[in-house]
Design a protein around this motif. Structure first.
Motif, mmCIF file in Angstrom:
data_model
loop_
_atom_site.group_PDB
_atom_site.id
_atom_site.type_symbol
_atom_site.label_atom_id
_atom_site.label_comp_id
_atom_site.label_asym_id
_atom_site.label_seq_id
_atom_site.Cartn_x
_atom_site.Cartn_y
_atom_site.Cartn_z
ATOM 1 N N ASP A 1 0.820 -1.207 0.000
ATOM 2 C CA ASP A 1 0.000 0.000 0.000
ATOM 3 C C ASP A 1 0.856 1.260 0.000
ATOM 4 O O ASP A 1 0.489 2.271 -0.607
ATOM 5 C CB ASP A 1 -0.946 -0.014 1.205
ATOM 6 N N PHE B 1 -4.101 -0.855 4.291
ATOM 7 C CA PHE B 1 -5.403 -1.540 4.362
ATOM 8 C C PHE B 1 -5.927 -1.707 5.784
ATOM 9 O O PHE B 1 -7.123 -1.632 6.021
ATOM 10 C CB PHE B 1 -5.316 -2.911 3.657
ATOM 11 N N GLN C 1 -5.090 -10.877 -4.658
ATOM 12 C CA GLN C 1 -5.777 -9.631 -4.291
ATOM 13 C C GLN C 1 -4.893 -8.409 -4.552
ATOM 14 O O GLN C 1 -5.372 -7.364 -5.007
ATOM 15 C CB GLN C 1 -6.153 -9.651 -2.805
ATOM 16 N N SER C 2 -3.597 -8.545 -4.255
ATOM 17 C CA SER C 2 -2.677 -7.423 -4.451
ATOM 18 C C SER C 2 -2.480 -7.131 -5.929
ATOM 19 O O SER C 2 -2.441 -5.967 -6.345
ATOM 20 C CB SER C 2 -1.318 -7.741 -3.826
ATOM 21 N N GLN D 1 -4.584 -7.749 -8.220
ATOM 22 C CA GLN D 1 -5.853 -7.133 -8.602
ATOM 23 C C GLN D 1 -5.895 -5.648 -8.215
ATOM 24 O O GLN D 1 -6.286 -4.792 -9.008
ATOM 25 C CB GLN D 1 -6.978 -7.893 -7.890
ATOM 26 N N LYS D 2 -5.454 -5.355 -6.990
ATOM 27 C CA LYS D 2 -5.488 -3.981 -6.480
ATOM 28 C C LYS D 2 -4.620 -3.075 -7.346
ATOM 29 O O LYS D 2 -5.038 -1.971 -7.725
ATOM 30 C CB LYS D 2 -4.996 -3.974 -5.029
ATOM 31 N N ASP E 1 -6.269 -2.614 -10.779
ATOM 32 C CA ASP E 1 -7.395 -1.682 -10.748
ATOM 33 C C ASP E 1 -6.905 -0.236 -10.666
ATOM 34 O O ASP E 1 -7.577 0.681 -11.145
ATOM 35 C CB ASP E 1 -8.304 -1.982 -9.547
ATOM 36 N N LEU E 2 -5.748 -0.030 -10.027
ATOM 37 C CA LEU E 2 -5.197 1.325 -9.908
ATOM 38 C C LEU E 2 -4.393 1.703 -11.144
ATOM 39 O O LEU E 2 -3.818 2.779 -11.202
ATOM 40 C CB LEU E 2 -4.301 1.420 -8.671
#
Lengths: 211, 211, 211
Positions: free
Chosen positions: B50, B58, B106-107, B109-110, B113-114
């Motif tokens: 993050d 998160f 998930q990471s 994906q994150k 998406d960004l």
């Protein structure tokens, strides 16, 4: 009052850098490394805190923190034998404890004011600020860090910051008094640990002994 | 479905913290250090992710991650001998693998998406999330970290996250299915490595032997 | 001119990753670890800089940095014995020095342009960029890092970046010339240190000898 807290903070930065250089000096380091390790120890924890909070790192707005750390590192490097004297070394440990107490509560306050992950995260950030710089120093200098020691260093911070969060929740109107109280508590506990050379009791250690 | 993924994620966090405490316990640590190392191992990788992505960490929005890590660390500390039992220890390793698989995808994906450094950076961030916490733990605990081991830990993550990015590029409409597939792939490969105790073959090692 | 600087930067990234893999190879690492350590060494310092500055990490906008680091790591892994040849190894050290000089001044410039903690912080960030990646690599690979060595690595960076800040303050209109001059200065000093195998003199070391 803010001025007093600021000045005491600088004394803490000074003590952090001095104790860092003294801790690493027996390994044989040069002046440049002494300065780097002094700066990292003094401002490393607060830097980790500000990066986690995603706010500008505190020393970018006030370079005094860095200058004091540089000055302290040079002084400790040059006057090494002076600082190894028993009385002076003790004094530095107590000033270090004072700095830890101040910055831990300031960090908890900062996270609280930013509404950052209440109520748990401010306590975590208080601990990160208190121990982060020292952890990085010990890693870089290949020293056993405080997490692997039985010395009582961070538990006072945990207690003080937790109490501060509790008081903030219950008595927000007394936040100034709470800050003083909790800073004092951390300092007293840490000073007691230094004075009586306290260490973590056996029943709070893992049972498997080092192999 | 999101709830299932969330719950499995918490199981992963639990397993990360437990395996962390078990890994470090033989060195002789106190309860406080166990909690700090448990938390760092459980949420350290995601925190690095993050911070690199420059988004709020998160756990600041959902402290459950930290509470579960604290709870798991305390349980592992108190019931150390229970978790060292062969069957329970194995179970924890597989749950750790499940957590790694989930958080890696998930990471990825994150970051996807960004729109962060496509197509390579999402894979890197998947790997950072999967191994970051363990690397910090092993550094602080002076343990040999997984980069210096022949254990197959991160390569499944590399393969799974790369496949996921490929599938996202080619079949964006099936992203849910792709995520399931790649999470499963990472878990299966890692489970196979645990089950058969696989290690990196000689020809994939540097030729110079340790001196 | 910018293109030349960019291309030289890529040569530097290549050299960082190659020297990283060569430094760690004797410990016996696999291809995956070689890539991870190569990437971290090549872009780690700049990443720390950008996170401290709170700007997007530089490689998220230009993945070429990562691809070159991956390629260099694989080449160094496969052709290990080639790079251990005296002449090639020397060449890599000089290219590493060139990269360090370029990125240090670029970082100082970047912080200066962002008005970040002038005049001291830009120098600090130049140093962080120059040594950050290597420090993380040595920590992960359990090697003695350069802060604990007597090798002259970071002091040229300190001198060059400080001079650059001075010149920027006094002669802002010549910033292009200043950048060239200071990059050259760092490279020359570092090259001299490599060529004559210079190390820090005794009087700049702590007096307490390693126990």
């Amino acid at each position: 009052m803010d001025t007093l807290s600021y000045c005491l903070g600088m004394v803490g930065i000074f003590a952090f850098a001095v104790t860092a250089v003294l801790a690493v000096a027996p390994k044989g380091i040069d002046l440049f490394s002494a300065m780097v390790l002094g700066i990292i120890t003094a401002v490393g924890g607060g830097t980790l805190r500000d990066i986690t909070l995603d706010v500008p790192v505190f020393w970018s707005n006030d370079l005094t923190y860095i200058w004091v750390a540089i000055g302290a590192s040079i002084i400790a490097f040059v006057a090494e034998s002076f600082f190894y004297r028993k009385a002076i070394n003790s004094l530095m440990l107590y000033l270090d404890a004072l700095g830890v107490a101040l910055f831990a509560i300031q960090s908890t306050q900062k996270a609280w004011d930013l509404n950052f992950g209440l109520p748990l995260a401010p306590v975590l950030l208080g601990i990160i600020t208190a121990i982060g710089g020292g952890l990085i120093r010990d890693t870089l200098a290949e020293r056993k860090n405080l997490l692997m020691h039985r010395e009582i260093y961070a538990v006072p911070v945990l207690l003080g910051c937790s109490l501060y969060v509790l008081l903030q929740q219950q008595f927000p109107e007394f936040h100034f008094f709470s800050a003083m109280l909790c800073t004092g508590l951390i300092f007293m506990l840490r000073a007691a640990a230094i004075h009586w050379d306290l260490s973590v009791p056996d029943w709070l250690m893992t049972h498997t002994r080092p192999r």
